[in-house]
Design a protein around this motif. Structure first.
Motif, PDB file in Angstrom:
ATOM      1  N   LEU A  94       6.290   4.304  28.402  1.00 33.65           N
ATOM      2  CA  LEU A  94       6.344   5.042  27.144  1.00 33.65           C
ATOM      3  C   LEU A  94       5.608   4.244  26.081  1.00 33.65           C
ATOM      4  N   THR A  95       4.681   4.900  25.383  1.00 35.19           N
ATOM      5  CA  THR A  95       3.834   4.208  24.406  1.00 35.19           C
ATOM      6  C   THR A  95       3.805   4.977  23.098  1.00 35.19           C
ATOM      7  N   LEU A  96       3.965   4.260  22.016  1.00 37.05           N
ATOM      8  CA  LEU A  96       3.802   4.811  20.671  1.00 37.05           C
ATOM      9  C   LEU A  96       2.650   4.086  19.995  1.00 37.05           C
ATOM     10  N   LYS A  97       1.645   4.853  19.567  1.00 41.57           N
ATOM     11  CA  LYS A  97       0.489   4.276  18.889  1.00 41.57           C
ATOM     12  C   LYS A  97       0.370   4.869  17.490  1.00 41.57           C
ATOM     13  N   GLU A  98       0.105   3.994  16.522  1.00 39.39           N
ATOM     14  CA  GLU A  98      -0.141   4.434  15.152  1.00 39.39           C
ATOM     15  C   GLU A  98      -1.645   4.597  14.950  1.00 39.39           C
ATOM     16  N   GLU A  99      -2.051   5.779  14.565  1.00 32.16           N
ATOM     17  CA  GLU A  99      -3.463   6.039  14.299  1.00 32.16           C
ATOM     18  C   GLU A  99      -3.668   6.140  12.791  1.00 32.16           C
ATOM     19  N   LYS A 100      -4.722   5.501  12.308  1.00 30.99           N
ATOM     20  CA  LYS A 100      -5.013   5.529  10.876  1.00 30.99           C
ATOM     21  C   LYS A 100      -6.499   5.344  10.639  1.00 30.99           C
ATOM     22  N   MET A 101      -6.914   5.688   9.438  1.00 31.40           N
ATOM     23  CA  MET A 101      -8.289   5.509   9.000  1.00 31.40           C
ATOM     24  C   MET A 101      -8.350   4.286   8.086  1.00 31.40           C
ATOM     25  N   VAL A 102      -9.323   3.412   8.344  1.00 33.16           N
ATOM     26  CA  VAL A 102      -9.471   2.178   7.571  1.00 33.16           C
ATOM     27  C   VAL A 102     -10.842   2.181   6.907  1.00 33.16           C
ATOM     28  N   TRP A 103     -10.871   1.864   5.626  1.00 26.22           N
ATOM     29  CA  TRP A 103     -12.110   1.852   4.862  1.00 26.22           C
ATOM     30  C   TRP A 103     -12.890   0.562   5.148  1.00 26.22           C
ATOM     31  N   ASN A 104     -14.133   0.725   5.592  1.00 22.93           N
ATOM     32  CA  ASN A 104     -14.997  -0.415   5.861  1.00 22.93           C
ATOM     33  C   ASN A 104     -15.825  -0.703   4.617  1.00 22.93           C
ATOM     34  N   ARG A 105     -15.592  -1.864   4.013  1.00 25.88           N
ATOM     35  CA  ARG A 105     -16.279  -2.193   2.757  1.00 25.88           C
ATOM     36  C   ARG A 105     -17.749  -2.533   2.968  1.00 25.88           C
ATOM     37  N   THR A 106     -18.132  -2.790   4.224  1.00 30.39           N
ATOM     38  CA  THR A 106     -19.532  -3.098   4.495  1.00 30.39           C
ATOM     39  C   THR A 106     -20.367  -1.831   4.673  1.00 30.39           C
ATOM     40  N   THR A 107     -19.872  -0.914   5.509  1.00 26.73           N
ATOM     41  CA  THR A 107     -20.611   0.331   5.781  1.00 26.73           C
ATOM     42  C   THR A 107     -20.232   1.455   4.827  1.00 26.73           C
ATOM     43  N   HIS A 108     -19.139   1.243   4.059  1.00 27.09           N
ATOM     44  CA  HIS A 108     -18.638   2.275   3.138  1.00 27.09           C
ATOM     45  C   HIS A 108     -18.326   3.568   3.878  1.00 27.09           C
ATOM     46  N   LEU A 109     -17.645   3.415   5.028  1.00 30.50           N
ATOM     47  CA  LEU A 109     -17.233   4.560   5.834  1.00 30.50           C
ATOM     48  C   LEU A 109     -15.778   4.374   6.261  1.00 30.50           C
ATOM     49  N   TRP A 110     -15.099   5.505   6.507  1.00 36.61           N
ATOM     50  CA  TRP A 110     -13.754   5.462   7.055  1.00 36.61           C
ATOM     51  C   TRP A 110     -13.837   5.381   8.573  1.00 36.61           C
ATOM     52  N   ASN A 111     -13.216   4.370   9.171  1.00 42.29           N
ATOM     53  CA  ASN A 111     -13.223   4.188  10.621  1.00 42.29           C
ATOM     54  C   ASN A 111     -11.828   4.454  11.187  1.00 42.29           C
ATOM     55  N   SER A 112     -11.797   5.152  12.338  1.00 42.85           N
ATOM     56  CA  SER A 112     -10.532   5.466  12.990  1.00 42.85           C
ATOM     57  C   SER A 112     -10.087   4.287  13.852  1.00 42.85           C
ATOM     58  N   THR A 113      -8.848   3.857  13.685  1.00 41.27           N
ATOM     59  CA  THR A 113      -8.288   2.757  14.476  1.00 41.27           C
ATOM     60  C   THR A 113      -6.901   3.167  14.977  1.00 41.27           C
ATOM     61  N   GLU A 114      -6.435   2.480  16.015  1.00 43.49           N
ATOM     62  CA  GLU A 114      -5.097   2.720  16.520  1.00 43.49           C
ATOM     63  C   GLU A 114      -4.442   1.390  16.884  1.00 43.49           C
ATOM     64  N   LYS A 115      -3.135   1.377  16.777  1.00 42.04           N
ATOM     65  CA  LYS A 115      -2.363   0.163  17.024  1.00 42.04           C
ATOM     66  C   LYS A 115      -1.099   0.531  17.789  1.00 42.04           C
TER      67      LYS A 115
END
Length: 352
Positions: A94-115
């Motif tokens: 059983l796995t629970l993953k948190e997905e979120k968008m993180v702002w990249n200050r270098t590329t100025h884009l929102w990147n999708s990440t999961e933990k």
């Protein structure tokens, strides 16, 4: 390459990075190649009524590296899926993953990440049996979680989006993190699934066991058949070999480029010294023709006429060695009297 002939910082970084990656990739490639060689030499054994007799006659009652193909059978109890009815298995994750968008200050884009915020794996003892239901002989699987290629089947998957208020949205934009939700999955190795096991096969107190092999061998439990598993490992070896060659060529090319630049710099320096000696010899000959003592010539005198002061800078070589009149008298194309480099332009030199 710097003017001194030493490699630049960028070249050193490229060389160090490519060399390190080559060493890492080669190490992985060598280990994968050993795994493939071991798989090819592994002994294929069928699960049948004669299996115990075969192992009892084997030295040490053990096959160091064997391939067993069978179906999953429970030993005593089974695990029930928490989401799917009538789904029984022997391994549940059983796995629970948190997905979120993180702002990249270098590329100025929102990147999708999961933990992964939570993961739990439940197991019960199980064995591999023959595909023929009439054969009751089984092989007990020991420490299955230590095996590689243990790809469990996804029996349940759901995504729970995060409910956000206006104040939360503003706060997330300020912090640079925007939660998307929680991804929940359940994976199982179900009873009746076909599995290929590769490991040490032993007969221990009338119980046949498949367990992790000795050092140097890889323990496998996979839903793939033996041929598919071997083909997958061969493709992996090919990939790591290509990466090793690519970065090895990059490292060798960088070394050759640095050595060639160093050689070119040394050759250019040798030519400049030779030209300088030739110029000094011609200057001494000119002084003898004019019957001028070398000590009477000022260090600021024009190197051509030896009478006027030096008043111009030659670019791009940067030498200050002649006066404006002698510069004008130089034949076309104009070259520096000292290093014989082409003069792109002349800058007047004013002495205050």
């Amino acid at each position: 390459m710097e003017s001194s002939g030493k490699p630049s910082t960028a070249q050193v970084m490229v060389l160090a990075t490519s060399s390190a990656l080559t060493a890492i990739f080669y190490s992985i490639y060598r280990n994968r190649a050993k795994t493939v060689a071991s798989l090819k030499e592994a002994k294929k054994i069928s699960i049948d009524q004669d299996l115990k007799n075969i192992l009892s006659e084997t030295p040490g009652r053990c096959v160091p590296y064997a391939v067993i193909e069978g179906v999953v059978r429970s030993v005593k109890e089974t695990l029930s899926s928490q989401f799917v009815e009538n789904c029984k298995g022997v391994i549940e994750r059983l796995t629970l993953k948190e997905e979120k968008m993180v702002w990249n200050r270098t590329t100025h884009l929102w990147n999708s990440t999961e933990k992964v915020i939570h993961q739990r794996t439940n197991t019960v003892p199980f064995a591999l049996g023959s595909h023929d239901e009439d054969i009751m002989e089984t092989v007990r699987v020991i420490r299955p979680l230590d095996a590689t290629e243990l790809d469990l089947e996804t029996t349940y998957e759901n995504f729970h989006p995060t409910v956000q208020s206006l104040s939360n949205v503003i706060g997330h934009f300020i912090s640079g993190e925007r939660p998307k939700g929680i991804h929940e999955t359940e994976e199982m190795l179900r009873v009746g699934d076909s599995v290929t096991g590769v490991g040490e096969l032993v007969l221990d107190n009338n119980l046949i066991k498949l367990q992790p092999p000795k050092a140097g061998f890889c323990y496998f439990l996979t839903p793939l058949d033996y041929e598919s598993l071997l083909r997958k490992q061969v493709n992996s070896v090919r990939l790591w070999r290509i990466l090793t060659l690519v970065f090895g060529v990059a490292a060798c090319s960088t070394i050759l480029f640095i050595l060639w630049k160093r050689y070119a710099h040394c050759r250019q320096s040798k030519k400049e010294r030779s030209r300088l000696e030739e110029f000094k010899e011609q200057q001494r000959k000119r002084m003898r023709e004019l019957n001028i003592e070398e000590s009477s010539v000022s260090s600021a005198s024009c190197s051509v006429c030896l009478s006027r002061e030096r008043s111009c800078v030659f670019l791009e070589c940067g030498h200050v060695c002649a006066c404006a009149q002698c510069y004008e008298a130089l034949p076309e194309p104009k070259k520096c009297p000292i290093c014989r480099a082409a003069i792109d332009r002349m800058v007047p030199l004013y002495n205050s």
